[in-house]
Design a protein around this motif. Structure first.
Motif, mmCIF file in Angstrom:
data_model
loop_
_atom_site.group_PDB
_atom_site.id
_atom_site.type_symbol
_atom_site.label_atom_id
_atom_site.label_comp_id
_atom_site.label_asym_id
_atom_site.label_seq_id
_atom_site.Cartn_x
_atom_site.Cartn_y
_atom_site.Cartn_z
ATOM 1 N N ARG A 330 0.998 -1.199 0.004
ATOM 2 C CA ARG A 330 -0.127 -0.005 -0.032
ATOM 3 C C ARG A 330 0.956 1.071 -0.003
ATOM 4 N NH1 ARG A 330 -4.812 -1.241 4.365
ATOM 5 N NH2 ARG A 330 -5.446 0.807 3.542
ATOM 6 N N ASP A 334 -0.765 5.916 2.847
ATOM 7 C CA ASP A 334 -1.933 5.263 3.386
ATOM 8 C C ASP A 334 -1.307 4.385 4.931
ATOM 9 O OD1 ASP A 334 -3.775 5.791 1.480
ATOM 10 O OD2 ASP A 334 -3.496 3.728 0.655
ATOM 11 N N ARG A 335 -0.097 3.786 4.818
ATOM 12 C CA ARG A 335 0.648 3.269 5.694
ATOM 13 C C ARG A 335 0.799 4.007 7.035
ATOM 14 N NH1 ARG A 335 4.173 1.656 1.928
ATOM 15 N NH2 ARG A 335 6.102 2.422 3.147
#
Length: 532
Positions: A330, A334-335
């Motif tokens: 990802r 997002d992480r």
């Protein structure tokens, strides 16, 4: 033993990871499986117990070499190592056949095991006999093994990569196998590489990804809005793995779980199936120099007093697994959002915190902030492309922008010529009116290796085996990443990652740096804990 000594020399003379892996793989293909096991054990920190004291070696060598104590002490000062001085001053083997002894590493380990059960007189005779069978480089290795001083290390990642090339097995499984508790006695190489501990598999980390070192300005990276930046800290890169109601802390060199028990708090506030990556640093109202971690690393199970005296912080900067799902594919943004959510669940007093991004409107502003890195104790900056996944990071989407190095002008005082005439040079600075050695480097000295080698041969004023003391005239600019307290060195300190970057042809020896300047750098590091 010949091959293992040659391997150690080759590993000592190269810092390139690919070259080190190639040397290891070549060695493993050329030796028996039992020698492979012992080489793996020794190079990953599993040393035989000490069977002789360094002072005993000195006394036996003085008698064997028939040299005065003052000469031995001069050689010891020049090399900075008693075991090395002993190996260099011993007389050559009596016969060529003895000199060409080719017993295997496993055979010598068996001999060392037998020596451990000898009385003092028998041990002395056995050591003298062994010295007569070995070349100087092999004697040095033998001395280090006898005294428990063998320190030449290979990272588990390098070892796993080389074994993968030899066996065809996956690097990650081999890495985790190497990190577990094992001993070369009573096992075969095939058993070692094929055995997997099912209990520990749940705690396996993800492969540690590399980062690309960046030099120069950041403007070539494109649009600033596509990137995020945070301070890079000089600590231990780790993965905290929470699975099956257990906690595992991994570095690129193996398990550290028991060394940092304070991180157990994460189990109570984070979901199972969480893997956080970050940097463990020494901490006291801010980040401390990396040397503050030495005692914590040395203590396999630190006491409460040691925990209180040497606190640490895990600065989390990436999330690899969340609620049991591998999220490495990802995008970073997002992480990062999930990591912020995870860290918000921890209590304020937990020894874990989020690496805060550095706001910047453009590359020029970031360049100015980068110039302050050393003021706040940072080792540089980490830059990430917001859209990058973990695999992209290893291809240049995660960059380390090192802080500008520290520098000192130092005098060349000796050279040690090794295999293929490669040289290690020793440098010194002034302590009052005395030159005190501060570091060694095997750099090519900015492309002038041939010229300097010729100068050394013409200006040698003392010889100790392959080591040559030279007239203290040439001055070089040394760059280094930090200063550390070191009771092993006469100067009382050592330089971290020192390298020669320029030859000061315009300076005389008297214009070189002073020890008090380096001590001031040490004090500055200690007094500047940094900020987040």
């Amino acid at each position: 033993m010949k091959r293992f000594a040659a391997l150690i020399a080759a590993l000592d003379q190269t810092a390139n990871a690919d070259d080190r892996v190639a040397e290891l793989a070549t060695y493993f293909l050329a030796v028996t499986e039992q020698d492979r096991l012992w080489a793996i054990a020794l190079l990953t920190g599993r040393r035989p117990r000490r069977i002789a004291r360094l002072n005993d070696l000195r006394d036996w060598a003085l008698a064997a070499a028939d040299v005065p104590l003052w000469l031995f002490e001069a050689a010891r000062r020049e090399t900075g190592d008693l075991a090395e001085a002993t190996a260099l001053l011993l007389p050559p083997a009596r016969t060529q056949s003895a000199y060409e002894n080719d017993e295997s590493l496993a055979d010598w380990i068996t001999r060392l095991d037998a020596m451990a059960r000898m009385d003092a007189d028998s041990l002395r005779l056995a050591v003298l006999a062994a010295w007569q069978q070995l070349r100087p480089d092999q004697r040095l290795l033998f001395n280090k093994l006898m005294t428990g001083e063998f320190r030449t290390g290979v990272s588990l990642a390098e070892m796993a990569q080389s074994l993968s090339q030899v066996t065809g097995l996956g690097q990650h499984g081999l890495f985790c196998r190497l990190a577990q508790h094992w001993f070369p006695q009573g096992t075969t190489f095939a058993e070692f590489v094929s055995t997997e501990d099912a209990v520990n598999r749940a705690g396996y980390p993800y492969p540690f990804g590399g980062a690309t070192s960046m030099t120069g300005a950041a403007a070539y990276l494109g649009q600033p809005a596509d990137w995020t930046a945070d301070w890079a800290w000089d600590g231990i890169r780790v993965q905290l793995v929470l699975r099956d109601r257990a906690r595992f802390l991994w570095s690129a060199n193996g398990l550290l779980t028991d060394r940092f028990p304070e991180l157990v708090v994460a189990q109570d506030f984070l979901p199972q199936g969480t893997v956080i990556e970050g940097e463990i640093v020494g901490w006291h109202d801010g980040v401390l120099p990396v040397t503050s971690l030495a005692r914590r690393i040395a203590a396999k199970r630190p006491s409460r007093r040691e925990l209180a005296a040497h606190p640490v912080m895990l600065i989390a900067d990436d999330l690899l697994e969340w609620q049991g799902q591998d999220i490495r594919d990802r995008p970073w943004r997002d992480r990062r959002a999930l990591l912020a959510e995870a860290m918000a669940a921890l209590p304020v007093r937990a020894p874990m915190r989020l690496a805060e991004p550095l706001p910047f409107a453009g590359w020029q502003q970031l360049q100015l902030r980068h110039g302050r890195a050393r003021e706040i104790g940072a080792s540089g900056m980490t830059l990430r492309r917001r859209s990058a996944d973990v695999d992209a990071g290893s291809a240049g989407e995660r960059l380390i922008w090192p802080a500008d190095p520290l520098r000192v002008a130092a005098v060349l005082v000796s050279a040690l010529f090794g295999r293929d005439q490669r040289a290690t040079y020793a440098f010194a600075v002034w302590d009052g009116d005395v030159l005190v050695p501060i570091t060694k480097t095997d750099a090519d000295l900015t492309g002038a290796a041939s010229e300097i080698s010729t100068w050394v041969s013409r200006n040698t004023i003392g010889r100790y085996g392959p080591a040559r003391q030279v007239t203290p005239e040439l001055v070089f600019d040394l760059a280094f990443d930090g200063v550390e307290v070191s009771p092993r060195h006469k100067a009382g300190l050592a330089l971290r990652a020192a390298r020669a970057v320029a030859w000061h042809r315009d300076l005389t020896a008297r214009e070189a740096g002073r020890l008090q300047d380096l001590r001031a750098m040490l004090d500055y590091q200690t007094l500047q804990p940094g900020e987040l």
